[in-house]
Scaffold this active site. Structure first.
Site, PDB file in Angstrom:
ATOM      1  N   PHE A   1     -21.453  38.361  15.926  1.00 14.05           N
ATOM      2  CA  PHE A   1     -20.176  37.657  16.059  1.00 14.05           C
ATOM      3  C   PHE A   1     -19.068  38.372  15.291  1.00 14.05           C
ATOM      4  CE2 PHE A   1     -22.934  34.003  17.054  1.00 14.05           C
ATOM      5  CZ  PHE A   1     -22.247  33.455  18.128  1.00 14.05           C
TER       6      PHE A   1
ATOM      7  N   TYR B   1     -20.159  45.065   5.163  1.00 17.59           N
ATOM      8  CA  TYR B   1     -21.537  44.602   5.210  1.00 17.59           C
ATOM      9  C   TYR B   1     -22.171  44.988   3.887  1.00 17.59           C
ATOM     10  CZ  TYR B   1     -26.308  43.738   6.620  1.00 17.59           C
ATOM     11  OH  TYR B   1     -27.595  43.253   6.684  1.00 17.59           O
TER      12      TYR B   1
ATOM     13  N   ARG C   1     -27.320  46.198  15.217  1.00 20.71           N
ATOM     14  CA  ARG C   1     -27.565  44.819  15.646  1.00 20.71           C
ATOM     15  C   ARG C   1     -27.381  44.674  17.146  1.00 20.71           C
ATOM     16  NH1 ARG C   1     -24.246  40.935  11.661  1.00 20.71           N
ATOM     17  NH2 ARG C   1     -25.038  39.395  13.145  1.00 20.71           N
TER      18      ARG C   1
ATOM     19  N   HIS D   1     -29.637  33.306   6.662  1.00 25.10           N
ATOM     20  CA  HIS D   1     -28.922  33.620   5.416  1.00 25.10           C
ATOM     21  C   HIS D   1     -29.843  33.561   4.197  1.00 25.10           C
ATOM     22  CE1 HIS D   1     -25.329  33.510   7.819  1.00 25.10           C
ATOM     23  NE2 HIS D   1     -25.552  32.260   8.157  1.00 25.10           N
TER      24      HIS D   1
ATOM     25  N   ILE E   1     -14.818  30.808   4.803  1.00 30.27           N
ATOM     26  CA  ILE E   1     -15.547  30.005   5.784  1.00 30.27           C
ATOM     27  C   ILE E   1     -16.647  30.870   6.387  1.00 30.27           C
ATOM     28  CG2 ILE E   1     -15.354  28.727   7.951  1.00 30.27           C
ATOM     29  CD1 ILE E   1     -12.377  28.247   7.220  1.00 30.27           C
TER      30      ILE E   1
ATOM     31  N   LYS F   1     -26.733  28.499  13.289  1.00 29.85           N
ATOM     32  CA  LYS F   1     -26.623  28.402  11.837  1.00 29.85           C
ATOM     33  C   LYS F   1     -27.910  27.861  11.227  1.00 29.85           C
ATOM     34  CE  LYS F   1     -23.577  29.536   9.957  1.00 29.85           C
ATOM     35  NZ  LYS F   1     -23.214  30.893   9.490  1.00 29.85           N
TER      36      LYS F   1
ATOM     37  N   THR G   1     -13.486  53.275  -0.205  1.00 35.39           N
ATOM     38  CA  THR G   1     -14.057  52.508  -1.325  1.00 35.39           C
ATOM     39  C   THR G   1     -15.030  53.340  -2.157  1.00 35.39           C
ATOM     40  OG1 THR G   1     -15.778  51.610   0.136  1.00 35.39           O
ATOM     41  CG2 THR G   1     -13.779  50.297  -0.184  1.00 35.39           C
TER      42      THR G   1
ATOM     43  N   VAL H   1     -14.325  37.444   4.890  1.00 36.73           N
ATOM     44  CA  VAL H   1     -15.084  37.249   6.122  1.00 36.73           C
ATOM     45  C   VAL H   1     -16.572  37.472   5.871  1.00 36.73           C
ATOM     46  CG1 VAL H   1     -15.341  37.965   8.528  1.00 36.73           C
ATOM     47  CG2 VAL H   1     -13.079  37.995   7.460  1.00 36.73           C
TER      48      VAL H   1
ATOM     49  N   ASP I   1     -20.225  36.640   1.107  1.00 37.55           N
ATOM     50  CA  ASP I   1     -21.419  36.823   0.281  1.00 37.55           C
ATOM     51  C   ASP I   1     -21.286  36.023  -1.010  1.00 37.55           C
ATOM     52  OD1 ASP I   1     -23.154  38.713   1.738  1.00 37.55           O
ATOM     53  OD2 ASP I   1     -21.412  40.022   1.633  1.00 37.55           O
TER      54      ASP I   1
ATOM     55  N   GLN J   1     -29.694  35.309  -1.010  1.00 36.41           N
ATOM     56  CA  GLN J   1     -28.636  34.325  -1.203  1.00 36.41           C
ATOM     57  C   GLN J   1     -29.212  33.085  -1.891  1.00 36.41           C
ATOM     58  OE1 GLN J   1     -29.325  35.959   1.753  1.00 36.41           O
ATOM     59  NE2 GLN J   1     -27.489  36.140   3.023  1.00 36.41           N
TER      60      GLN J   1
END
Length: 389
Positions: free
Chosen positions: A136, A251, A132, A97, A322, A79, A230, A280, A283, A102
């Site tokens: 995770f 994503y 990638r 991040h 989270i 992190k 979508t 999840v 953003d 962000q």
């Protein structure tokens, strides 16, 4: 690897309740066997005991002592580092991040500029096909769906989901989740528990769907959407009001219409079934966030936040956001991620031994993944400089 052994340093994690590790004792042993000199910081919250690393040949270092290292030693973590902070002279391999603008992204990148260091962002380590090399995602989706189901069960009791902690393995987690799903099912007039997953074809989405299935939801009650659905029509989507749980696993790489809004939620009125949103993707501070109904990340100690500003009389709606969900299953998630990252780590010395200039262009299988990561870092650093970094 011939000649001098390549050092690599696994730092501690400073984020509260982060139990995962980018390097496990299993993969550390493989690096050592390949000629690396692996040093591991002591970390009381890591799922792997310090002694597990020592037993495979790692050198242990005091907690959070990496800033005093010589700048040529690469620092591996998961992190982001606490911010604000001093200039960064090292090469850092971590999730930073900051590449999608962000909140605070300019400040993060300015620390590398000031210190002369380099960032290899784990989120953007990609193979020649743009995929990638390690992620995770599956565990993030799985853990997010599990917490969403637990939250629904608590809401049905007139309560809210309390502090959560890591589980030793998936089996123990699912014992709890299945029990709570059955409890929640009894409160539904139709006896059904319904969920909708957006991004269902990706790693994260597949993890969420797997969890929902293992929790006992019937397949016909799990709606699986991806870009085909979508993109067929713009949001907000009324279909989200027709399920108990909405899990967002997309994503995000561009601005898209919002999936829902306070207005669309309020207009559903008493017909709304939706009780919990699990974001999840998290953003939260991204200007293009398609879930503009909340603005904070939640934590394991306080997992949910209410959607405010709904019309009077609306039933409560909670969000779980989270940003390190896989730490709910830290040992399994770390082993899977570190195993996938290992082939790239074995190629790292070639990138570190190169001149490090803008022309770094190593061949596939010999460090190309790091060449791409370095070019992206320089591109993002340039964007930050235009913003005043």
């Amino acid at each position: 690897m011939s000649g001098q052994r390549q050092p690599i340093y696994l730092r501690c994690e400073m984020k509260t309740a982060e139990h995962r590790a980018a390097l496990t004792p299993t993969t550390a042993k493989k690096l050592i066997d390949a000629g690396f000199d692996v040093t591991v910081e002591r970390d009381p919250q890591r799922i792997f005991d310090d002694e597990e690393y020592e037993q495979v040949g790692c050198t242990l270092s005091p907690h959070n002592s990496w800033p005093s290292l010589p700048s040529h030693i690469p620092i591996l973590g998961l992190k982001e580092l606490p911010s604000p902070g001093p200039p960064l002279p090292h090469t850092h391999i971590q999730f930073a991040h900051c590449y999608k603008q962000q909140g605070g992204w300019v400040d993060v990148l300015s620390r590398f500029k000031q210190g002369g260091g380099k960032l290899y962002d784990l989120e953007f380590l990609e193979d020649s096909n743009g995929r990638r090399v390690a992620a995770f995602g599956w565990h993030a989706g799985f853990a997010g769906a599990a917490l969403g189901l637990l939250s629904l069960a608590e809401q049905a009791k007139g309560a809210r989901l309390g502090p959560q902690t890591r589980y030793p393995n998936e089996e123990e987690l699912m014992k709890v989740v299945r029990s709570q799903v059955e409890s929640y099912r009894q409160t539904r007039k139709d006896g059904k528990v319904k969920a909708l997953v957006v991004g269902a074809l990706g790693r994260c989405g597949r993890g969420a769907v797997d969890c929902l299935q293992k929790a006992g939801l019937k397949d016909e009650d799990i709606v699986k959407w991806d870009i085909q659905e979508t993109s067929a029509k713009p949001g907000p989507y009324a279909e989200l009001m027709e399920v108990d749980l909405f899990v967002n696993c997309i994503y995000l790489n561009k601005k898209i219409p919002p999936f829902l809004s306070r207005e669309s939620i309020s207009s559903a009125g008493a017909e709304r079934r939706l009780g919990c949103i699990v974001d999840v993707s998290c953003d939260t501070t991204n200007p293009n966030n398609p879930l503009p109904v909340y603005d904070i990340n939640t934590t394991f100690s306080s997992p949910t936040v209410d959607v405010d500003g709904l019309a009077s009389g609306c039933e409560p709606l909670t969000v779980i956001s989270i940003d390190h969900l896989p730490t709910l299953l830290p040992r399994e998630a770390s082993e899977a991620f570190s195993t996938d990252l290992l082939p790239s780590l074995l190629q790292l010395p070639k990138a570190l031994q190169a001149n490090g200039g803008e022309e770094l262009n190593l061949p596939e299988g010999e460090g190309a993944v790091w060449s791409r990561a370095e070019r992206l870092f320089r591109e993002k650093l340039g964007e930050a400089e235009k913003e005043g970094a």
